[in-house]
Design a protein around this motif. Structure first.
Motif, PDB file in Angstrom:
ATOM      1  N   GLN A 168       0.844  -1.187   0.000  1.00 44.92           N
ATOM      2  CA  GLN A 168       0.000   0.000   0.000  1.00 44.92           C
ATOM      3  C   GLN A 168       0.881   1.240   0.000  1.00 44.92           C
ATOM      4  O   GLN A 168       1.851   1.311   0.738  1.00 44.92           O
ATOM      5  N   VAL A 169       0.529   2.182  -0.841  1.00 44.92           N
ATOM      6  CA  VAL A 169       1.320   3.401  -0.974  1.00 44.92           C
ATOM      7  C   VAL A 169       0.679   4.501  -0.145  1.00 44.92           C
ATOM      8  O   VAL A 169      -0.534   4.708  -0.210  1.00 44.92           O
ATOM      9  N   GLN A 170       1.505   5.199   0.606  1.00 45.28           N
ATOM     10  CA  GLN A 170       1.001   6.295   1.436  1.00 45.28           C
ATOM     11  C   GLN A 170       1.739   7.581   1.112  1.00 45.28           C
ATOM     12  O   GLN A 170       2.932   7.565   0.821  1.00 45.28           O
ATOM     13  N   LEU A 171       1.013   8.679   1.199  1.00 49.03           N
ATOM     14  CA  LEU A 171       1.577   9.995   0.961  1.00 49.03           C
ATOM     15  C   LEU A 171       1.343  10.845   2.203  1.00 49.03           C
ATOM     16  O   LEU A 171       0.216  10.914   2.690  1.00 49.03           O
ATOM     17  N   VAL A 172       2.378  11.485   2.668  1.00 46.81           N
ATOM     18  CA  VAL A 172       2.266  12.350   3.833  1.00 46.81           C
ATOM     19  C   VAL A 172       2.760  13.737   3.451  1.00 46.81           C
ATOM     20  O   VAL A 172       3.921  13.908   3.067  1.00 46.81           O
ATOM     21  N   GLU A 173       1.859  14.704   3.574  1.00 48.46           N
ATOM     22  CA  GLU A 173       2.175  16.072   3.199  1.00 48.46           C
ATOM     23  C   GLU A 173       2.530  16.904   4.421  1.00 48.46           C
ATOM     24  O   GLU A 173       2.074  16.628   5.532  1.00 48.46           O
ATOM     25  N   SER A 174       3.291  17.953   4.172  1.00 45.37           N
ATOM     26  CA  SER A 174       3.617  18.901   5.233  1.00 45.37           C
ATOM     27  C   SER A 174       3.973  20.238   4.603  1.00 45.37           C
ATOM     28  O   SER A 174       4.206  20.316   3.392  1.00 45.37           O
ATOM     29  N   GLY A 175       3.978  21.281   5.438  1.00 44.87           N
ATOM     30  CA  GLY A 175       4.475  22.569   4.981  1.00 44.87           C
ATOM     31  C   GLY A 175       3.439  23.650   4.789  1.00 44.87           C
ATOM     32  O   GLY A 175       3.787  24.789   4.480  1.00 44.87           O
ATOM     33  N   GLY A 176       2.176  23.319   4.951  1.00 39.53           N
ATOM     34  CA  GLY A 176       1.162  24.355   4.797  1.00 39.53           C
ATOM     35  C   GLY A 176       1.164  25.317   5.966  1.00 39.53           C
ATOM     36  O   GLY A 176       1.892  25.142   6.937  1.00 39.53           O
ATOM     37  N   HIS A 231       4.082  -4.715  -9.843  1.00 40.24           N
ATOM     38  CA  HIS A 231       3.748  -4.009 -11.079  1.00 40.24           C
ATOM     39  C   HIS A 231       2.264  -3.682 -11.175  1.00 40.24           C
ATOM     40  O   HIS A 231       1.728  -3.549 -12.268  1.00 40.24           O
ATOM     41  N   THR A 232       1.656  -3.568 -10.028  1.00 39.76           N
ATOM     42  CA  THR A 232       0.264  -3.125  -9.992  1.00 39.76           C
ATOM     43  C   THR A 232       0.226  -1.612 -10.047  1.00 39.76           C
ATOM     44  O   THR A 232       0.867  -0.953  -9.229  1.00 39.76           O
ATOM     45  N   PRO A 233      -0.497  -1.040 -10.988  1.00 44.11           N
ATOM     46  CA  PRO A 233      -0.572   0.424 -11.046  1.00 44.11           C
ATOM     47  C   PRO A 233      -1.242   0.991  -9.801  1.00 44.11           C
ATOM     48  O   PRO A 233      -2.161   0.371  -9.240  1.00 44.11           O
ATOM     49  N   PHE A 234      -0.794   2.145  -9.393  1.00 40.46           N
ATOM     50  CA  PHE A 234      -1.435   2.825  -8.275  1.00 40.46           C
ATOM     51  C   PHE A 234      -1.518   4.314  -8.557  1.00 40.46           C
ATOM     52  O   PHE A 234      -0.715   4.874  -9.291  1.00 40.46           O
ATOM     53  N   THR A 235      -2.514   4.911  -7.962  1.00 40.44           N
ATOM     54  CA  THR A 235      -2.637   6.367  -7.887  1.00 40.44           C
ATOM     55  C   THR A 235      -3.028   6.695  -6.463  1.00 40.44           C
ATOM     56  O   THR A 235      -4.035   6.194  -5.970  1.00 40.44           O
ATOM     57  N   SER A 236      -2.237   7.503  -5.817  1.00 40.52           N
ATOM     58  CA  SER A 236      -2.487   7.814  -4.418  1.00 40.52           C
ATOM     59  C   SER A 236      -2.537   9.317  -4.200  1.00 40.52           C
ATOM     60  O   SER A 236      -1.872  10.086  -4.904  1.00 40.52           O
ATOM     61  N   TRP A 237      -3.315   9.685  -3.182  1.00 46.08           N
ATOM     62  CA  TRP A 237      -3.471  11.093  -2.813  1.00 46.08           C
ATOM     63  C   TRP A 237      -2.985  11.322  -1.386  1.00 46.08           C
ATOM     64  O   TRP A 237      -3.152  10.449  -0.522  1.00 46.08           O
ATOM     65  N   GLY A 238      -2.429  12.487  -1.168  1.00 44.17           N
ATOM     66  CA  GLY A 238      -2.106  12.889   0.187  1.00 44.17           C
ATOM     67  C   GLY A 238      -3.363  13.347   0.910  1.00 44.17           C
ATOM     68  O   GLY A 238      -4.434  13.468   0.321  1.00 44.17           O
ATOM     69  N   GLN A 239      -3.199  13.619   2.195  1.00 49.00           N
ATOM     70  CA  GLN A 239      -4.346  13.987   3.024  1.00 49.00           C
ATOM     71  C   GLN A 239      -4.726  15.446   2.863  1.00 49.00           C
ATOM     72  O   GLN A 239      -5.810  15.856   3.303  1.00 49.00           O
ATOM     73  N   GLY A 240      -3.872  16.213   2.233  1.00 53.07           N
ATOM     74  CA  GLY A 240      -4.138  17.638   2.038  1.00 53.07           C
ATOM     75  C   GLY A 240      -3.504  18.482   3.115  1.00 53.07           C
ATOM     76  O   GLY A 240      -3.428  18.074   4.281  1.00 53.07           O
ATOM     77  N   THR A 241      -3.045  19.652   2.717  1.00 50.18           N
ATOM     78  CA  THR A 241      -2.474  20.599   3.672  1.00 50.18           C
ATOM     79  C   THR A 241      -3.002  21.990   3.343  1.00 50.18           C
ATOM     80  O   THR A 241      -3.040  22.397   2.182  1.00 50.18           O
ATOM     81  N   GLN A 242      -3.447  22.690   4.371  1.00 48.67           N
ATOM     82  CA  GLN A 242      -4.084  23.989   4.174  1.00 48.67           C
ATOM     83  C   GLN A 242      -3.038  25.080   3.965  1.00 48.67           C
ATOM     84  O   GLN A 242      -2.085  25.196   4.735  1.00 48.67           O
ATOM     85  N   VAL A 243      -3.253  25.857   2.925  1.00 46.43           N
ATOM     86  CA  VAL A 243      -2.448  27.060   2.687  1.00 46.43           C
ATOM     87  C   VAL A 243      -3.393  28.247   2.714  1.00 46.43           C
ATOM     88  O   VAL A 243      -4.374  28.283   1.964  1.00 46.43           O
ATOM     89  N   THR A 244      -3.104  29.194   3.581  1.00 44.96           N
ATOM     90  CA  THR A 244      -3.920  30.397   3.705  1.00 44.96           C
ATOM     91  C   THR A 244      -3.039  31.616   3.500  1.00 44.96           C
ATOM     92  O   THR A 244      -2.018  31.773   4.179  1.00 44.96           O
ATOM     93  N   VAL A 245      -3.433  32.440   2.548  1.00 46.34           N
ATOM     94  CA  VAL A 245      -2.682  33.659   2.242  1.00 46.34           C
ATOM     95  C   VAL A 245      -3.547  34.845   2.640  1.00 46.34           C
ATOM     96  O   VAL A 245      -4.582  35.105   2.017  1.00 46.34           O
ATOM     97  N   ALA A 246      -3.139  35.528   3.687  1.00 45.81           N
ATOM     98  CA  ALA A 246      -3.935  36.639   4.205  1.00 45.81           C
ATOM     99  C   ALA A 246      -3.039  37.569   5.013  1.00 45.81           C
ATOM    100  O   ALA A 246      -2.046  37.134   5.597  1.00 45.81           O
ATOM    101  N   SER A 247      -3.426  38.828   5.037  1.00 47.41           N
ATOM    102  CA  SER A 247      -2.631  39.810   5.799  1.00 47.41           C
ATOM    103  C   SER A 247      -3.167  39.955   7.207  1.00 47.41           C
ATOM    104  O   SER A 247      -4.253  39.500   7.543  1.00 47.41           O
TER     105      SER A 247
END
Length: 120
Positions: free
Chosen positions: A1-9, A104-120
């Motif tokens: 199983q392929v896992q994606l972990v995002e960071s940096g938002g 050799h099984t194809p996979f497409t995986s998504w990360g959990q998402g990371t929030q980016v907010t641009v505001a003053s």
């Protein structure tokens, strides 16, 4: 199983910069493409940038010249450097990876998402 972990938002002022990371783990044989998408409230998910196996990069028009996608093959990690951020860049950013697992099984995986907010 392929896992994606995002960071940096996070929260950043207009004109500022952020770098997103997405680490891929699991039984991976090869990666064909890595990409970043984003989804703002009330809007459809849209493609931001891609980097394919050979290293070619493509960007959505609305981020050209401001965002840069890169990868570290040794770490199976994809990055999105975002400069000159605008309020309209506010969204949840998702990484997406497709390739082959060890059997050799194809996979497409998504990360959990990371929030980016641009505001003053």
């Amino acid at each position: 199983q392929v896992q994606l972990v995002e960071s940096g938002g996070g929260l950043v002022q207009p004109g500022g910069s952020l770098r997103l990371s997405c680490a891929v783990s699991g039984s991976i044989f090869s990666i064909n493409a890595m990409a970043w998408y984003r989804q703002a409230p009330g809007k459809q998910r849209e493609l931001v940038a891609t980097i394919i196996r050979g290293g070619d990069r493509n960007y959505a028009d609305f981020v050209k010249g401001r965002f840069s996608i890169a990868r570290d093959i040794t770490k199976n990690t994809v990055y999105l450097q975002m400069d000159s951020l605008k309020p309209e860049d506010t969204a949840v950013y998702y990484c997406n990876v497709d390739g082959l697992e060890y059997r050799h099984t194809p996979f497409t995986s998504w990360g959990q998402g990371t929030q980016v907010t641009v505001a003053s």
